[in-house]
Scaffold this active site. Structure first.
Site, mmCIF file in Angstrom:
data_model
loop_
_atom_site.group_PDB
_atom_site.id
_atom_site.type_symbol
_atom_site.label_atom_id
_atom_site.label_comp_id
_atom_site.label_asym_id
_atom_site.label_seq_id
_atom_site.Cartn_x
_atom_site.Cartn_y
_atom_site.Cartn_z
ATOM 1 N N SER A 1 -0.713 47.388 53.609
ATOM 2 C CA SER A 1 -0.776 46.450 52.474
ATOM 3 C C SER A 1 -0.156 47.105 51.251
ATOM 4 C CB SER A 1 -2.218 46.090 52.139
ATOM 5 O OG SER A 1 -2.861 45.519 53.234
ATOM 6 N N GLU B 1 -1.294 48.845 45.888
ATOM 7 C CA GLU B 1 -2.230 49.751 46.555
ATOM 8 C C GLU B 1 -1.524 51.074 46.881
ATOM 9 O OE1 GLU B 1 -3.156 50.402 50.766
ATOM 10 O OE2 GLU B 1 -4.564 48.752 50.479
ATOM 11 N N ARG C 1 -10.634 50.304 47.718
ATOM 12 C CA ARG C 1 -9.384 51.086 47.722
ATOM 13 C C ARG C 1 -9.312 52.015 46.495
ATOM 14 N NH1 ARG C 1 -9.654 48.795 51.950
ATOM 15 N NH2 ARG C 1 -7.939 47.859 53.145
HETATM 16 P P1 FAD Z 1 -0.478 60.058 52.336
HETATM 17 O O1 FAD Z 1 0.349 58.832 52.285
HETATM 18 O O2 FAD Z 1 0.152 61.301 52.819
HETATM 19 O O3 FAD Z 1 -1.090 60.315 50.885
HETATM 20 C C1 FAD Z 1 -1.684 59.267 50.153
HETATM 21 C C2 FAD Z 1 -2.174 59.821 48.817
HETATM 22 O O4 FAD Z 1 -3.231 60.739 49.007
HETATM 23 C C3 FAD Z 1 -1.104 60.608 48.059
HETATM 24 O O5 FAD Z 1 -1.308 60.413 46.680
HETATM 25 C C4 FAD Z 1 -1.372 62.040 48.449
HETATM 26 O O6 FAD Z 1 -0.895 62.973 47.497
HETATM 27 C C5 FAD Z 1 -2.883 62.038 48.534
HETATM 28 N N1 FAD Z 1 -3.432 62.988 49.496
HETATM 29 C C6 FAD Z 1 -3.177 63.015 50.830
HETATM 30 N N2 FAD Z 1 -3.910 63.975 51.417
HETATM 31 C C7 FAD Z 1 -4.612 64.590 50.436
HETATM 32 C C8 FAD Z 1 -5.532 65.671 50.397
HETATM 33 N N3 FAD Z 1 -5.871 66.336 51.506
HETATM 34 N N4 FAD Z 1 -6.057 66.026 49.211
HETATM 35 C C9 FAD Z 1 -5.723 65.372 48.077
HETATM 36 N N5 FAD Z 1 -4.846 64.347 48.041
HETATM 37 C C10 FAD Z 1 -4.305 63.959 49.211
HETATM 38 N N6 FAD Z 1 -5.221 51.643 54.625
HETATM 39 C C11 FAD Z 1 -6.460 51.068 54.664
HETATM 40 O O7 FAD Z 1 -7.325 51.385 53.837
HETATM 41 N N7 FAD Z 1 -6.766 50.136 55.599
HETATM 42 C C12 FAD Z 1 -5.891 49.720 56.537
HETATM 43 O O8 FAD Z 1 -6.212 48.886 57.359
HETATM 44 C C13 FAD Z 1 -4.585 50.300 56.522
HETATM 45 N N8 FAD Z 1 -3.641 49.913 57.409
HETATM 46 C C14 FAD Z 1 -2.402 50.456 57.380
HETATM 47 C C15 FAD Z 1 -1.471 50.030 58.322
HETATM 48 C C16 FAD Z 1 -0.186 50.567 58.342
HETATM 49 C C17 FAD Z 1 0.804 50.086 59.363
HETATM 50 C C18 FAD Z 1 0.160 51.571 57.397
HETATM 51 C C19 FAD Z 1 1.523 52.186 57.436
HETATM 52 C C20 FAD Z 1 -0.758 51.989 56.446
HETATM 53 C C21 FAD Z 1 -2.064 51.433 56.425
HETATM 54 N N9 FAD Z 1 -3.029 51.833 55.477
HETATM 55 C C22 FAD Z 1 -4.295 51.280 55.527
HETATM 56 C C23 FAD Z 1 -2.694 52.805 54.425
HETATM 57 C C24 FAD Z 1 -2.811 54.287 54.867
HETATM 58 O O9 FAD Z 1 -2.793 54.402 56.252
HETATM 59 C C25 FAD Z 1 -4.077 54.944 54.320
HETATM 60 O O10 FAD Z 1 -4.099 54.899 52.915
HETATM 61 C C26 FAD Z 1 -4.196 56.417 54.767
HETATM 62 O O11 FAD Z 1 -5.465 56.921 54.459
HETATM 63 C C27 FAD Z 1 -3.130 57.312 54.123
HETATM 64 O O12 FAD Z 1 -3.203 58.574 54.749
HETATM 65 P P2 FAD Z 1 -2.016 59.605 54.705
HETATM 66 O O13 FAD Z 1 -2.516 60.878 55.294
HETATM 67 O O14 FAD Z 1 -0.807 59.013 55.329
HETATM 68 O O15 FAD Z 1 -1.828 59.760 53.126
HETATM 69 N N1 EPU Z 2 -2.917 35.547 54.640
HETATM 70 C C1 EPU Z 2 -1.937 34.585 54.510
HETATM 71 N N2 EPU Z 2 -0.632 34.948 54.738
HETATM 72 C C2 EPU Z 2 -0.285 36.203 55.094
HETATM 73 C C3 EPU Z 2 -1.287 37.191 55.214
HETATM 74 C C4 EPU Z 2 -2.609 36.834 54.979
HETATM 75 O O1 EPU Z 2 -2.210 33.435 54.194
HETATM 76 O O2 EPU Z 2 0.909 36.431 55.280
HETATM 77 C C5 EPU Z 2 -4.324 35.162 54.406
HETATM 78 C C6 EPU Z 2 -4.961 34.525 55.620
HETATM 79 O O3 EPU Z 2 -5.739 33.441 55.178
HETATM 80 C C7 EPU Z 2 -5.893 35.589 56.153
HETATM 81 C C8 EPU Z 2 -6.256 36.352 54.893
HETATM 82 O O4 EPU Z 2 -5.085 36.280 54.075
HETATM 83 O O5 EPU Z 2 -7.003 35.020 56.749
HETATM 84 C C9 EPU Z 2 -6.624 37.802 55.142
HETATM 85 O O6 EPU Z 2 -5.585 38.425 55.901
HETATM 86 P P1 EPU Z 2 -5.863 39.697 56.841
HETATM 87 O O7 EPU Z 2 -7.117 39.478 57.646
HETATM 88 O O8 EPU Z 2 -4.618 40.032 57.550
HETATM 89 O O9 EPU Z 2 -6.239 40.813 55.819
HETATM 90 P P2 EPU Z 2 -5.634 41.235 54.412
HETATM 91 O O10 EPU Z 2 -6.589 40.799 53.364
HETATM 92 O O11 EPU Z 2 -4.237 40.775 54.293
HETATM 93 C C10 EPU Z 2 -6.929 43.491 54.378
HETATM 94 C C11 EPU Z 2 -6.611 44.907 54.041
HETATM 95 C C12 EPU Z 2 -5.981 45.600 55.237
HETATM 96 C C13 EPU Z 2 -6.969 45.560 56.403
HETATM 97 C C14 EPU Z 2 -7.288 44.104 56.722
HETATM 98 C C15 EPU Z 2 -8.367 43.974 57.779
HETATM 99 C C16 EPU Z 2 -6.236 45.062 51.665
HETATM 100 C C17 EPU Z 2 -5.250 45.204 50.574
HETATM 101 N N3 EPU Z 2 -5.743 44.989 52.901
HETATM 102 O O12 EPU Z 2 -5.683 42.830 54.575
HETATM 103 O O13 EPU Z 2 -5.734 46.960 54.891
HETATM 104 O O14 EPU Z 2 -6.443 46.193 57.548
HETATM 105 O O15 EPU Z 2 -7.771 43.447 55.523
HETATM 106 O O16 EPU Z 2 -9.606 44.365 57.250
HETATM 107 O O17 EPU Z 2 -7.432 45.026 51.404
HETATM 108 C C18 EPU Z 2 -4.137 48.443 53.934
HETATM 109 O O18 EPU Z 2 -4.978 48.690 53.072
HETATM 110 O O19 EPU Z 2 -3.014 48.998 53.973
HETATM 111 C C19 EPU Z 2 -4.455 47.460 54.974
HETATM 112 C C20 EPU Z 2 -3.592 47.113 55.933
#
Ligand code: FAD
Ligand code: EPU
Length: 338
Positions: free
Chosen positions: A238, A334, A164
């Protein structure tokens, strides 16, 4: 290009925080970025590049100009027998781009299905899910220097990707606008189903012959079962990173808390599941006003209705303090705080 004043950002951030921008413009091509950045009146005011607003928490109104990145276009840059190099403009919606690749049988992004946001933000924090990170499929990106307006190409090494993390969140913060990202994808897939629930989900779906479409569907199903849909409940995924601790620290914690969840890393350290730590501190499903901790995923903070960014932030402070007190582990946010 129209510049609007006191523009509401409520619908442009997935937390649904009611904040506004002093100035706002939607940018459709690189020249418009250059035009606005060279305007003297905008020289010294803060600038925020906005994608899908899915990794941001606004704690106040933005006293500067928000530039909504709307650069569109997907092109095949080159190919050989094994690989295709696909360039996507920064304003392309991430999941739509992933689906485009899957529909064309370009493999590598299927595990990253259904992540909200735009292509341009994907390298910012090296997005990752289900065993794959952007860095695994990243070839290069183009970015515009906000000061001298020069375009620079960044290779995988230049981006200094980490968990990240990238150079754009650290040394080069606020210095570049990412305009396009090129991915190196495979014509013959290397399936990655090692991450826990994927195999189970594929079995449940009755998939006999593995393919990237099936993996994408499985990932979408798992995600939808535990992550709140921002259109229904405001959130930014997250809120914290999973913290990394030494093996030694992990052993100490394990002797006190035998059920603690951790994964050993290549460097010998252990990554703890922050969701577990937060849940064990009693936060899962809790609410403070309209701010809350999601009931199915304790790592996700939510806005149930009209929480302010500060209320969400205060909740995160309380969570950090209780995890520190109980486990002596420091949680790091994050989500980008604005
Ligand atoms: P924004 O929120 O618009 O911007 C994020 C940052 O990047 C800001 O600082 C912004 O200024 C900057 N930025 C945006 N675009 C540019 C650009 N073109 N040039 C320079 N800077 C820029 N993330 C994960 O890694 N894994 C996941 O599984 C995951 N699951 C998610 C689930 C949900 C339900 C939600 C709501 C979010 C999740 N995220 C996850 C976080 C998020 O989706 C990612 O970080 C995504 O890449 C953000 O994209 P955005 O376009 O919305 O960025
Ligand atoms: N867990 C709990 N309680 C909870 C949630 C999680 O005990 O309420 C424990 C469980 O043991 C589970 C483990 O945490 O097995 C891992 O949980 P999960 O698989 O849901 O993944 P995570 O570690 O919580 C990360 C990323 C997610 C990504 C998933 C799948 C980070 C910070 N988050 O979540 O990314 O989608 O793995 O790969 O690394 C994001 O970055 O926004 C994001 C959603």
């Amino acid at each position: 290009m129209i510049i609007q004043e006191n523009y509401s950002l409520k619908k442009l951030n997935t937390f649904g925080i009611d904040a506004s921008a002093k100035y706002f413009a939607t940018i459709s091509n690189t020249d418009e970025f250059k035009e606005i950045l060279s305007e003297e009146s905008f020289n010294d005011i803060p600038k925020l590049i906005l994608g899908g607003g899915s990794n941001l928490l606004f704690t106040k109104n933005f006293d500067g100009i928000v530039l909504k990145n709307n650069l569109k276009g997907i092109t095949l840059v080159k190919e050989n027998e094994q690989q295709v190099y696909i360039k996507a403009s920064a304003g392309e919606v991430w999941h739509e781009f992933v689906m485009y690749c899957i529909n064309n049988n370009y493999a590598g992004l299927e595990n990253l299905s259904l992540i909200p946001g735009c292509v341009g933000a994907s390298p910012m924090q090296n997005i990752g899910a289900y065993g794959v990170e952007i860095k695994d499929v990243f070839y290069e990106l183009e970015a515009l220097n906000v000061k001298d307006l020069s375009l620079r190409t960044f290779t995988n090494t230049d981006c200094k990707f980490g968990y990240r993390e990238s150079v754009f969140k650290r040394e080069l913060k606020n210095q570049y606008i990412i305009t396009s990202v090129t991915f190196k994808l495979n014509k013959t897939p290397n399936f990655n189903t090692s991450y826990g629930a994927i195999e189970q989900e594929l079995e449940k779906m009755g998939v006999k012959e593995l393919n990237i479409q099936a993996i994408s569907k499985a990932v979408c199903a798992i995600r939808s079962s535990k992550l709140p849909n921002p259109e229904e409940i405001g959130n930014a995924g997250s809120f914290f990173k999973n913290p990394e601790v030494s093996k030694n620290k992990f052993e100490q914690l394990k002797s006190k808390f035998p059920n603690i969840v951790g994964y050993e890393l290549e460097n010998g350290n252990v990554k703890l599941a922050a969701g577990w730590l937060i849940e064990q501190c009693g936060w899962k499903g809790k609410t403070l006003g309209d701010a809350g901790v999601h009931k199915l995923q304790a790592l996700v903070l939510v806005n149930y209705a009209n929480a302010s960014g500060n209320e969400i932030y205060d909740l995160s402070e309380k969570i950090i303090a209780s995890v520190k007190q109980k486990y002596d582990v420091a949680l790091e946010r994050e989500v980008n705080i604005v």
